[in-house]
Design an enzyme around this catalytic site. Structure first.
Site, mmCIF file in Angstrom:
data_model
loop_
_atom_site.group_PDB
_atom_site.id
_atom_site.type_symbol
_atom_site.label_atom_id
_atom_site.label_comp_id
_atom_site.label_asym_id
_atom_site.label_seq_id
_atom_site.Cartn_x
_atom_site.Cartn_y
_atom_site.Cartn_z
ATOM 1 N N HIS A 67 0.923 -1.120 -0.049
ATOM 2 C CA HIS A 67 -0.048 -0.114 -0.010
ATOM 3 C C HIS A 67 0.955 1.231 0.001
ATOM 4 O O HIS A 67 1.544 1.390 0.958
ATOM 5 C CB HIS A 67 -0.831 -0.013 1.255
ATOM 6 C CG HIS A 67 -1.820 -1.222 1.337
ATOM 7 N ND1 HIS A 67 -2.961 -1.222 0.700
ATOM 8 C CD2 HIS A 67 -1.694 -2.392 1.915
ATOM 9 C CE1 HIS A 67 -3.659 -2.439 0.701
ATOM 10 N NE2 HIS A 67 -2.638 -3.014 1.519
ATOM 11 N N LEU A 68 0.749 2.028 -1.151
ATOM 12 C CA LEU A 68 1.641 3.103 -1.220
ATOM 13 C C LEU A 68 0.958 4.298 -0.807
ATOM 14 O O LEU A 68 1.558 5.517 -0.701
ATOM 15 C CB LEU A 68 2.472 3.117 -2.777
ATOM 16 C CG LEU A 68 3.359 2.248 -3.161
ATOM 17 C CD1 LEU A 68 3.651 2.288 -4.391
ATOM 18 C CD2 LEU A 68 4.475 2.113 -2.078
ATOM 19 N N ARG A 69 -0.356 4.213 -0.707
ATOM 20 C CA ARG A 69 -1.112 5.428 -0.201
ATOM 21 C C ARG A 69 -1.379 6.648 -1.062
ATOM 22 O O ARG A 69 -2.062 7.481 -0.837
ATOM 23 C CB ARG A 69 -0.685 5.941 1.344
ATOM 24 C CG ARG A 69 -0.527 5.048 2.201
ATOM 25 C CD ARG A 69 -1.896 3.867 2.452
ATOM 26 N NE ARG A 69 -1.595 3.271 3.739
ATOM 27 C CZ ARG A 69 -2.444 2.135 3.933
ATOM 28 N NH1 ARG A 69 -3.380 2.035 3.066
ATOM 29 N NH2 ARG A 69 -2.365 1.448 4.922
ATOM 30 N N ASP A 85 -8.506 -5.216 -2.415
ATOM 31 C CA ASP A 85 -7.919 -5.403 -1.190
ATOM 32 C C ASP A 85 -8.331 -4.242 0.013
ATOM 33 O O ASP A 85 -8.370 -3.017 -0.410
ATOM 34 C CB ASP A 85 -6.362 -5.480 -1.498
ATOM 35 C CG ASP A 85 -5.746 -5.769 -0.091
ATOM 36 O OD1 ASP A 85 -6.291 -7.093 0.517
ATOM 37 O OD2 ASP A 85 -4.945 -5.105 0.348
ATOM 38 N N HIS A 104 -9.026 -10.471 -1.496
ATOM 39 C CA HIS A 104 -9.067 -10.144 -0.071
ATOM 40 C C HIS A 104 -10.283 -11.140 0.449
ATOM 41 O O HIS A 104 -11.427 -10.631 0.630
ATOM 42 C CB HIS A 104 -9.494 -8.691 0.368
ATOM 43 C CG HIS A 104 -9.620 -8.474 1.896
ATOM 44 N ND1 HIS A 104 -8.632 -7.695 2.611
ATOM 45 C CD2 HIS A 104 -10.481 -8.607 2.698
ATOM 46 C CE1 HIS A 104 -9.253 -7.677 3.840
ATOM 47 N NE2 HIS A 104 -10.167 -8.289 3.891
ATOM 48 N N HIS A 120 -2.672 -12.595 1.661
ATOM 49 C CA HIS A 120 -2.630 -12.640 2.937
ATOM 50 C C HIS A 120 -3.031 -13.840 3.701
ATOM 51 O O HIS A 120 -3.778 -13.469 4.529
ATOM 52 C CB HIS A 120 -2.853 -11.439 3.605
ATOM 53 C CG HIS A 120 -4.063 -10.738 3.648
ATOM 54 N ND1 HIS A 120 -5.339 -11.227 3.465
ATOM 55 C CD2 HIS A 120 -4.262 -9.398 2.904
ATOM 56 C CE1 HIS A 120 -6.316 -10.389 3.018
ATOM 57 N NE2 HIS A 120 -5.661 -9.119 2.764
ATOM 58 N N ASN A 130 -5.084 -7.095 9.540
ATOM 59 C CA ASN A 130 -6.374 -7.757 9.292
ATOM 60 C C ASN A 130 -5.756 -8.497 7.933
ATOM 61 O O ASN A 130 -5.362 -7.857 6.728
ATOM 62 C CB ASN A 130 -7.264 -6.834 8.620
ATOM 63 C CG ASN A 130 -8.850 -7.562 8.339
ATOM 64 O OD1 ASN A 130 -9.006 -8.613 8.834
ATOM 65 N ND2 ASN A 130 -9.558 -6.761 7.701
ATOM 66 N N ASP A 149 2.228 -7.113 2.362
ATOM 67 C CA ASP A 149 1.146 -6.272 2.839
ATOM 68 C C ASP A 149 1.461 -4.956 3.435
ATOM 69 O O ASP A 149 0.921 -4.690 4.744
ATOM 70 C CB ASP A 149 -0.036 -7.239 3.648
ATOM 71 C CG ASP A 149 -1.139 -6.668 3.763
ATOM 72 O OD1 ASP A 149 -1.499 -5.322 3.111
ATOM 73 O OD2 ASP A 149 -2.295 -6.929 4.650
ATOM 74 N N HIS A 171 0.784 3.379 8.475
ATOM 75 C CA HIS A 171 -0.408 4.533 9.082
ATOM 76 C C HIS A 171 0.639 5.451 9.961
ATOM 77 O O HIS A 171 1.780 5.173 10.401
ATOM 78 C CB HIS A 171 -1.054 3.611 10.150
ATOM 79 C CG HIS A 171 -2.157 2.819 9.551
ATOM 80 N ND1 HIS A 171 -3.037 3.354 8.548
ATOM 81 C CD2 HIS A 171 -2.282 1.412 9.171
ATOM 82 C CE1 HIS A 171 -3.736 2.246 7.985
ATOM 83 N NE2 HIS A 171 -3.276 1.192 8.303
#
Length: 421
Positions: free
Chosen positions: A64-66, A154, A181, A234, A280, A307, A311
């Site tokens: 996740h590169l956001r 995902d 997912h 995952h 998760n 994954d 944050h």
């Protein structure tokens, strides 16, 4: 730039190469492998890799590169810097950005930012449904044409079996993997950790293994029905490992990944209401960890991915129920995964295959090999160096890791992307 890497141990599972060789890189591509001392430098920059492993550039299928939308957590620049520091030459970025990557314009923005700021290759994953709402299929052909290498919602399960069936049917037109997912939302029911003794002790709402297993089973059956290529994200439970193993034996086109935290930690890491261990799917039990390791050993689980889910510290610092799911993983993945070799779960060649050739095969990337003429994406690993995880030194913008202070053995020490040091 030409580079001559000397005296190293080359492991290239795609070509069944495992031994001491020198490697010449010319004009951004793999030029030649030769016996130690047999390749003249001819002005090339020389790297002495004695005691180190030279492997195909590692590929992380799940990051996740956001960016766009959550740049305060991570950007393409900081995320790919973390990837390169961790030994990854390419990452697949998931579509749960803001806006969601469900259109050509968002995909093109990501690729444009990666071309400008990226320290590693960025391979976008497009959304299965518009807005990842699980209702209406995104324009899969447009996403594929724009550069997406797979589709996934995902972070959110596709709850409608009919919608998932249609997605799988359409995916066959473009021969791309549907990356699932697997979470049955009504069973997860706002849970925040694994359902069991520890959740009861802590008074936290639990997520049962069945929340993952039920959806894993459903999507396997849909892949069997449609003949589509299904990749399961995952994997965390013994039940999912069993279902995937049985499906492969039946010839279903299913592949799967797990993450270092699922073969390293258990639900006990949550004790003390440790939000850094909130993810998760959640951390499970010793029995699940053993099943994950066996799944990696026998090939049921094809890929090790991170994954990587950054944050901000203030988000992770609140009460456990309110903290977001996820940990960063790019800069600890190699050190944690090498423990599988140290424990005898995998050979070094098997580990490298699950982190390079296998993901390349699933996303149909040109990477994952040191074949002559291939793009020179190379990772150099020192398997013996001992180091302590210090999140303050991470290249990632976020530092949310449960592994701070851990002592690990082995890490990537040099990452070459397209022949560039």
């Amino acid at each position: 730039m030409n580079i001559l890497i000397k005296n190293g141990h080359i492991i290239d599972p795609a070509n069944k190469v495992d031994g001491k060789f020198d490697l010449l890189v010319a004009d951004g591509k793999i030029a030649k492998l030769g016996k130690p001392g047999s390749l003249p430098s001819n002005g090339a920059e020389v790297i002495d890799a004695a005691g180190k492993l030279i492997v195909p550039g590692l590929i992380d299928m799940h990051v996740h590169l956001r960016e766009p939308g959550y740049e305060y957590k991570e950007t393409i620049a900081t995320g790919t810097a973390a990837a390169r520091a961790g030994g990854f030459t390419a990452v697949c970025c998931m579509p749960n950005t803001n806006p969601v990557n469900d259109s050509r314009s968002v995909t093109e923005f990501i690729l444009s930012q990666a071309a400008k700021d990226g320290a590693a290759r960025v391979l976008p994953i497009g959304a299965i449904t518009k807005g990842s709402k699980g209702e209406e299929l995104a324009e899969m052909g447009e996403l594929h044409d724009a550069g997406c290498v797979g589709i996934s919602d995902d972070g959110r399960p596709v709850m409608s079996a009919a919608v998932m069936r249609r997605a799988m049917e359409y995916s066959k037109i473009f021969d791309i993997a549907v990356i699932s997912h697997c979470e049955e939302a009504s069973l997860a029911d706002k849970g925040v950790m694994n359902e069991g003794f520890v959740s009861t002790e802590l008074g936290l709402r639990g997520i049962p293994n069945a929340a993952e297993d039920v959806m894993t089973g459903r999507d396997i059956l849909l892949a069997e029905l449609t003949g589509a290529r299904l990749h399961i994200c995952h994997v965390s439970t013994a039940g999912s490992v069993r279902l995937i193993r049985e499906a492969k034996q039946r010839g279903v086109k299913v592949t799967a990944e797990t993450c270092p935290h699922y073969f390293t930690l258990t639900e006990d890491a949550v004790r003390g209401y440790n939000t850094m261990a909130k993810m998760n799917p959640p951390l499970r039990t010793f029995e699940d960890v053993a099943a994950i390791k066996q799944g990696l050993k026998d090939g049921t689980l094809d890929v090790i991915a991170t994954d990587h889910a950054p944050h901000a510290l203030d988000e992770k610092s609140g009460e456990f129920d309110a903290a977001p799911f996820g940990i960063v993983g790019l800069e600890t993945a190699v050190g944690l995964s090498l423990k599988l070799v140290q424990e005898g779960v995998l050979t070094m060649s098997q580990l490298i295959e699950r982190m390079s050739a296998a993901p390349a095969r699933i996303i149909k990337s040109a990477g994952g090999t040191l074949s002559a003429g291939a793009v020179a994406d190379i990772t150099i690993i020192d398997p013996d160096v001992e180091w302590t995880v210090d999140a303050s030194q991470f290249k990632s913008r976020s530092k949310n890791t449960p592994f701070g202070g851990w002592k690990l053995k082995g890490r990537a020490v040099q990452t070459i992307v397209g022949g560039r040091l």
